[in-house]
Write a protein that holds these residues in place. Structure first.
Motif, PDB file in Angstrom:
ATOM      1  N   VAL A  75      43.145  21.889  35.148  1.00  0.00           N
ATOM      2  CA  VAL A  75      44.052  22.237  34.033  1.00  0.00           C
ATOM      3  C   VAL A  75      44.512  23.684  34.182  1.00  0.00           C
ATOM      4  N   LEU A  76      43.597  24.554  34.559  1.00  0.00           N
ATOM      5  CA  LEU A  76      43.970  25.962  34.768  1.00  0.00           C
ATOM      6  C   LEU A  76      45.035  26.051  35.865  1.00  0.00           C
TER       7      LEU A  76
ATOM      8  N   PRO B  64      50.204  30.561  35.932  1.00  0.00           N
ATOM      9  CA  PRO B  64      50.798  31.064  37.177  1.00  0.00           C
ATOM     10  C   PRO B  64      49.676  31.538  38.109  1.00  0.00           C
ATOM     11  N   ALA B  65      49.965  31.617  39.384  1.00  0.00           N
ATOM     12  CA  ALA B  65      48.968  32.084  40.351  1.00  0.00           C
ATOM     13  C   ALA B  65      49.026  33.608  40.429  1.00  0.00           C
ATOM     14  N   GLY B  66      47.829  34.223  40.395  1.00  0.00           N
ATOM     15  CA  GLY B  66      47.742  35.679  40.544  1.00  0.00           C
ATOM     16  C   GLY B  66      47.230  36.015  41.924  1.00  0.00           C
ATOM     17  N   ASN B  67      46.519  37.149  41.995  1.00  0.00           N
ATOM     18  CA  ASN B  67      45.959  37.581  43.287  1.00  0.00           C
ATOM     19  C   ASN B  67      45.132  36.464  43.912  1.00  0.00           C
ATOM     20  N   GLY B  68      45.375  36.253  45.198  1.00  0.00           N
ATOM     21  CA  GLY B  68      44.552  35.289  45.923  1.00  0.00           C
ATOM     22  C   GLY B  68      44.769  33.862  45.461  1.00  0.00           C
ATOM     23  N   GLY B  69      45.817  33.647  44.672  1.00  0.00           N
ATOM     24  CA  GLY B  69      46.091  32.286  44.191  1.00  0.00           C
ATOM     25  C   GLY B  69      45.277  31.909  42.970  1.00  0.00           C
ATOM     26  N   TRP B  70      44.500  32.860  42.430  1.00  0.00           N
ATOM     27  CA  TRP B  70      43.715  32.551  41.238  1.00  0.00           C
ATOM     28  C   TRP B  70      44.611  32.434  40.026  1.00  0.00           C
ATOM     29  N   PRO B  71      44.287  31.513  39.092  1.00  0.00           N
ATOM     30  CA  PRO B  71      45.103  31.392  37.872  1.00  0.00           C
ATOM     31  C   PRO B  71      45.098  32.697  37.096  1.00  0.00           C
ATOM     32  N   ARG B  72      46.280  33.145  36.692  1.00  0.00           N
ATOM     33  CA  ARG B  72      46.398  34.476  36.071  1.00  0.00           C
ATOM     34  C   ARG B  72      46.648  34.332  34.581  1.00  0.00           C
ATOM     35  N   PHE B  73      45.648  34.717  33.797  1.00  0.00           N
ATOM     36  CA  PHE B  73      45.815  34.760  32.347  1.00  0.00           C
ATOM     37  C   PHE B  73      46.623  35.998  31.960  1.00  0.00           C
ATOM     38  N   ASP B  74      47.431  35.872  30.937  1.00  0.00           N
ATOM     39  CA  ASP B  74      48.115  37.065  30.414  1.00  0.00           C
ATOM     40  C   ASP B  74      47.144  37.926  29.617  1.00  0.00           C
ATOM     41  N   LEU B  75      46.152  37.256  29.023  1.00  0.00           N
ATOM     42  CA  LEU B  75      45.175  37.989  28.202  1.00  0.00           C
ATOM     43  C   LEU B  75      43.852  37.228  28.204  1.00  0.00           C
ATOM     44  N   VAL B  76      42.781  37.964  28.496  1.00  0.00           N
ATOM     45  CA  VAL B  76      41.430  37.406  28.382  1.00  0.00           C
ATOM     46  C   VAL B  76      40.654  38.254  27.375  1.00  0.00           C
ATOM     47  N   LEU B  77      40.096  37.609  26.368  1.00  0.00           N
ATOM     48  CA  LEU B  77      39.238  38.283  25.387  1.00  0.00           C
ATOM     49  C   LEU B  77      37.793  37.972  25.760  1.00  0.00           C
ATOM     50  N   LEU B  78      36.954  39.013  25.754  1.00  0.00           N
ATOM     51  CA  LEU B  78      35.560  38.822  26.130  1.00  0.00           C
ATOM     52  C   LEU B  78      34.646  39.568  25.166  1.00  0.00           C
ATOM     53  N   GLY B  79      33.434  39.066  25.022  1.00  0.00           N
ATOM     54  CA  GLY B  79      32.383  39.794  24.327  1.00  0.00           C
ATOM     55  C   GLY B  79      31.316  40.150  25.356  1.00  0.00           C
ATOM     56  N   MET B  80      30.242  40.744  24.873  1.00  0.00           N
ATOM     57  CA  MET B  80      29.121  41.052  25.766  1.00  0.00           C
ATOM     58  C   MET B  80      27.823  40.843  25.016  1.00  0.00           C
ATOM     59  N   GLY B  81      26.861  40.242  25.695  1.00  0.00           N
ATOM     60  CA  GLY B  81      25.543  40.078  25.086  1.00  0.00           C
ATOM     61  C   GLY B  81      24.669  41.304  25.324  1.00  0.00           C
ATOM     62  N   GLU B  82      23.504  41.319  24.666  1.00  0.00           N
ATOM     63  CA  GLU B  82      22.593  42.472  24.795  1.00  0.00           C
ATOM     64  C   GLU B  82      22.098  42.639  26.229  1.00  0.00           C
TER      65      GLU B  82
END
Ligand code: 6PG
Length: 254
Positions: A123-124, A129-147
């Motif tokens: 699905v990705l 669209p393909a970014g560097n190296g052909g990887w799927p390129r998100f326009d925006l990725v939101l992330l959190g971080m655990g302890e």
């Protein structure tokens, strides 16, 4: 790594909503649509609720936004632990998103999570669209971080951290052995914009280890090759950054 410190979670969510809105609008202006990977956990709730309200509710062209998730727990879509359910409750049920543009991670297919990972990778590939190296390129990725410095469901020491072929990985987590699906580092690092949202004193140690000590914890290995990386911290999460934390001002406290 650029970062800004906000007095409290609410002021952080105000600034984060502005950044998210700008990133989505810019993507739609550039290519007619936008692909966003939502973070799970509890931190993003305030942000999602704020995006569902004016001015962002009316400013963002929701009908051309594709929604994905950075990771998902191996639970049903209506489970209280589901990242999909959290996003539906706080954002997706309150905006004019097109149903066909909601791409839930099928982690509830726990019986064959590896197959679910392969299916979602397809699905990705078909949607982004393909970014560097052909990887799927998100326009925006939101992330959190655990302890422990994990992000998405990439946990310290997990082999998925070294997955350089797949877009999506099935992982076991240290949390009661729960299984999950997660985007892999090459996909996260192909993104145009990555925003980390980190709140709370319990994240201060991991924040110092990543931002000050540059330790290669999973969250520290998110370094978009040709994209923007921005960390948004509340005062609690930044409390061990010392002078660096005090010097960092809300770059966009609008
Ligand atoms: C998840 C998230 C995970 C989360 C961190 C922080 O599914 O839990 O993807 O990476 O972002 O664990 O979680 P909190 O925001 O709840 O502290």
């Amino acid at each position: 790594m650029q970062f800004a410190v906000y007095p409290d979670p609410d002021s952080l969510s105000v600034a984060a909503a502005t950044r998210v809105s700008a990133a989505i609008v810019a993507a739609v202006e550039a290519r007619g649509e936008a692909a966003v990977a939502l973070a799970g956990g509890s931190t993003p709730r305030r942000l999602y609720e704020r995006l569902a309200l004016p001015p962002h509710h009316d400013r963002i062209p929701w009908s051309v936004v594709d929604f994905f998730w950075g990771d998902e727990r191996a639970v049903p879509a209506d489970d209280p632990e589901s990242n999909y359910r959290m996003a539906r409750e706080t954002l997706l049920d309150h905006i004019p998103v097109r149903p066909e543009r909601i791409h839930r991670m099928p982690a509830d297919r726990d019986a064959d999570l590896e197959e679910a990972a392969r299916a979602h990778a397809g699905v990705l590939r078909a949607t982004l669209p393909a970014g560097n190296g052909g990887w799927p390129r998100f326009d925006l990725v939101l992330l959190g971080m655990g302890e422990d410095g994990h992000t998405a469901s990439l946990f310290p020491g997990d082999p998925a951290l070294d997955e350089m072929d797949s877009r999506v990985a099935a992982v076991e987590t240290p949390y009661r052995g729960t299984r999950r699906l997660t985007l892999t580092l090459p996909v996260l690092n192909a993104a145009a914009v990555v925003l980390f949202l980190v709140v709370g004193g319990d994240k201060a140690e991991a924040t110092r280890r990543v931002l000050a000590d540059r330790e290669p914890l999973p969250a520290g290995r998110v370094q978009p090759e040709s994209g923007q990386l921005f960390w948004m911290l509340d005062a609690g999460a930044a409390r061990l950054l010392g002078k660096a934390g005090e010097a960092a001002n809300p770059a966009d406290s609008a």
